[in-house]
Enzyme design. Sequence first.
Site, short mmCIF file in Angstrom:
data_model
loop_
_atom_site.label_atom_id
_atom_site.label_comp_id
_atom_site.label_asym_id
_atom_site.label_seq_id
_atom_site.Cartn_x
_atom_site.Cartn_y
_atom_site.Cartn_z
N THR A 159 -8.59 6.45 -2.80
CA THR A 159 -9.94 5.98 -3.13
C THR A 159 -10.93 7.12 -2.94
OG1 THR A 159 -10.09 5.12 -0.88
CG2 THR A 159 -9.62 3.52 -2.63
N LYS A 195 -9.43 13.90 3.65
CA LYS A 195 -8.51 12.76 3.76
C LYS A 195 -7.66 12.97 5.00
CE LYS A 195 -6.93 13.76 -0.45
NZ LYS A 195 -6.81 12.50 -1.17
N ARG A 196 -6.94 11.93 5.43
CA ARG A 196 -6.02 12.11 6.53
C ARG A 196 -5.09 13.30 6.25
NH1 ARG A 196 -6.11 8.24 10.91
NH2 ARG A 196 -4.18 9.28 11.48
N LYS A 207 0.15 14.57 1.29
CA LYS A 207 -1.15 14.84 0.66
C LYS A 207 -1.34 16.34 0.39
CE LYS A 207 -3.43 10.76 2.75
NZ LYS A 207 -4.22 10.05 1.73
N LYS A 223 -14.52 8.30 -5.00
CA LYS A 223 -15.82 8.64 -4.39
C LYS A 223 -16.31 9.98 -4.88
CE LYS A 223 -14.14 6.47 -0.20
NZ LYS A 223 -13.50 6.82 1.08
N HIS A 261 0.79 -1.23 0.00
CA HIS A 261 0.00 0.00 0.00
C HIS A 261 0.82 1.27 0.00
CE1 HIS A 261 -4.17 -1.40 0.51
NE2 HIS A 261 -3.60 -2.45 1.04
C1 LIG Z 1 -12.22 6.93 1.38
C2 LIG Z 1 -11.82 7.33 2.72
C3 LIG Z 1 -10.49 7.63 2.99
C4 LIG Z 1 -9.40 7.58 1.92
O1 LIG Z 1 -9.31 8.85 1.30
P1 LIG Z 1 -8.06 9.21 0.38
O2 LIG Z 1 -8.44 10.52 -0.22
O3 LIG Z 1 -7.97 8.14 -0.66
O4 LIG Z 1 -6.88 9.29 1.24
C5 LIG Z 1 -10.14 8.00 4.27
N1 LIG Z 1 -11.06 8.09 5.25
C6 LIG Z 1 -12.35 7.84 5.02
C7 LIG Z 1 -13.33 7.96 6.15
C8 LIG Z 1 -12.79 7.43 3.77
O5 LIG Z 1 -14.07 7.16 3.57
#
Ligand SMILES: *Cc1c(COP(=O)(O)O)cnc(C)c1O
Length: 834
Positions: free
Chosen positions: A675, A567-568, A573, A679, A376
């Site tokens: 991911t 995101k985190r 990022k 979304k 990952h």
């Molecule tokens: C999808 C998701 C992530 C991943 O987000 P990235 O933008 O791909 O880092 C992190 N936290 C939650 C709650 C998510 O639903």
Amino acid sequence: MAEKHKKNDKLDILNECTISTEVDAIMTSFLHHMKYTLGKDEYTATKRDCYKCISYVARDHLIDKWLNTQQTYYEKDAKRVYYLSLEFLIGRSLGNTLVNLDIEEPVAEALAKTGYDLEEIKKYEWDPGLGNGGLGRLAACFLDSLASLEIPSYGYGIRYEYGIFFQRIRNGYQLETPDNWLRYGNPWEIERPEYLYIVKFYGNVKQYTNGAGTLRHEWVNTQDVVAVAYDTPIPGYKNNTVLNMRLWSAKSSREFELGYFQHGDYESAVADKVQTETISKVLYPNDNIFEGKELRLKQEYFFVSATLQDIIRRYKKNHPERADFNNFSDKVAIQLNDTHPAIAIAELMRILVDEECFGWEKAWDITTATFCYTNHTIMPEALERWTVSLLERVLPRHLEIIYEINSRFLKMVGERFNGDVNKLRNMSLVEEGDEKRIRMANLAIVGSHSVNGVSALHTEILKDSLFSDFNALWPKKFNNKTNGITQRRWLRLCNPALSALISESIGEKWVRDLTELKKLIPLAEDSAFLEKWREVKWSNKLSLAKCFEDHNRVNVNVDSLFDCQFKRIHEYKRQLLNIIHVVTLYNRLKENPAMDMVPRSVIFAGKAAPGYFMAKLIIKLINSVAQKVNFDPDIKDKLRVIFVENYSVSIAETLLPAADLSEQISTAGTEASGTGNMKFALNGALTIGTLDGANIEIQKEVGKNNFFAFGLTDKQAESLKNSGYNPRAYYDNNPVLKQALDMIDSGYFSPENHDLFKPIVDSLLNQGDRFLLLADFASYEKTQQQVSEVYKNQALWSKRSVLNVANTGFFSSDRTIMEYVKDIWDAKAVHIKI
Ligand SMILES: *Cc1c(COP(=O)(O)O)cnc(C)c1O
């Protein structure tokens, strides 16, 4: 001796005991649970009780299918896939269960009859936070796809008593509080006290030669912990499959020993018990960072050991002979979600060699044919490298086994590459240095028959850089499986208005087969349809704006561009790039308050690891900029900055439907896939993104014209760093950027402490700007201007939005799972009849 699968004929009547989906039957069952399960009456029942009871009703509906699914797999002796993950970020279950079982309507009606509103009741479900971010959410999307595709499979993990912490923002700072998610009980899980396994730790290895003259090893003087199973049903979409997610909880083993509490020292007996049970107490809140704590190693081994015992118990039910192990991998595939469960490779070897008495080679063939590993990340600080001293103490026999694997492996490498010392050093499972360490990624590669990356770019980087020597040795082992998301949760459930519009236009097959969305392509030219599309987005934005007014006390212009980064919080990022850009917009508005600017609401959400100083300071900076911008009368309604607290699956579900712009701006070469990017696209947001991770594939699918790409490529980023990157040059030559950085540096946003944000600016100008923020700034700013230009043309924007959604079919986790099934697991769907 293998356990018998015995049938109790008197219990055949259980098959006649089933359940009805009629509204009245649901209502009766709901009232029955209220009274007889919870012991509540019309005076004491609360809305949370209502949530619980309706969940029990839904769970009752799952049970027949669940039992049937497990029985069918046993009878057909199906090959099972085991997905091992330290994290499962599944989110709320009620809405998902009702959609997948197709009983949303009768349940809503039954609740309405008793005076409750289903949508309101759903909010009483506590979001199980058993994961940090993308990796844990991927595991949850995979379970939904596995069930929907009828793949015989199980999720295995840990039932943390405390999930990811709760994030509050106080005075602009992140404040962490414990997530005691089990406080009000968890109606979705069923405890299985009959599935108990002993897990050993510490101790030492006893060597002896048996009667036949063979050297044998026994792990002795161990401290033992008991693993107890908790099962959560995972329903497929409108089929009869209900899979099992089995999470382990740690219990003191001594409690089961007679007399433990009867030797007078009650107090230390209790202390001992508490100590043991800390193993499953709390999820480590780190995303993409390796900490090396003993308790974390114990968590990893605890769940691996219990899981392998359970897998082998299940295998032996159908295959009681020892010789049957020869065919183990025809019936069992184990997927390792990152290296977190990679100690399983040494553990299966230990079981086969020490307990089942196989020779090393035979055991090794079985092991490598069983395991598959998903990588990952390539970021060095995230790779697990346990110190030899810690492993030696906690898992002495596993360390010996790892050394044996390594010595045989290095012998082979030496022969293959003519003793090439660099290759031997790079590929060794042991990293030499002041402190010797075991490289878990190398163990996972050597011990698996498949190693996959999670996007095309990421897999190329694995093969060409990080693991290039392994790729030279075993080119066929490496493969790509671009991540995906489940459209059931990330569109059907979270965005009912857009789902309804799509289904009324092209039917609802897309819920099962996301490539059906291609049928929307012609509608991108249909202005009446585009009008409806805009109305849906607008009403989603209006609902969110109302939330911001209530919870954040910020008024937001619904017509502004909702510019989102969820995101985190991580330096790679680059939330910092985003907020610096916001500062430049602010400055331009201040210089010319009458400026005709596309209004923007820049929305952030995300948690920082509690020990990650820089990430937490970035959160404070975002909130400090928000304070200035949101309450400056010159700004009017042209710019807002909002930080949404406690990003989680359920918060993501409320935010995503309102997003116009998706910020996917990691330094190229750092985000393995992402991911969140998928979304957003599925909910009609356009992306501003770097050529990183799955962004590249999103751009390819939706078309270059419908994607705002910017910044250096991974190769350009790499060569810039190698050729002496000088961040200061970008600062000196870009007055807009310089002004913004100087303001942050001098305390403009932190009048109470002028030095507060100096470490941030320092990391960019003096510490080398590791993530090339300044190098990408000009390109980012220019591309943001293009975003604004397109947004001015609402017809063009919504056309592109439709084309984004229409071309996102590839990113369904159903597609990802089918690729795993065909290329890696060699599993087959098993249809479950009612
Ligand atoms: C999808 C998701 C992530 C991943 O987000 P990235 O933008 O791909 O880092 C992190 N936290 C939650 C709650 C998510 O639903």
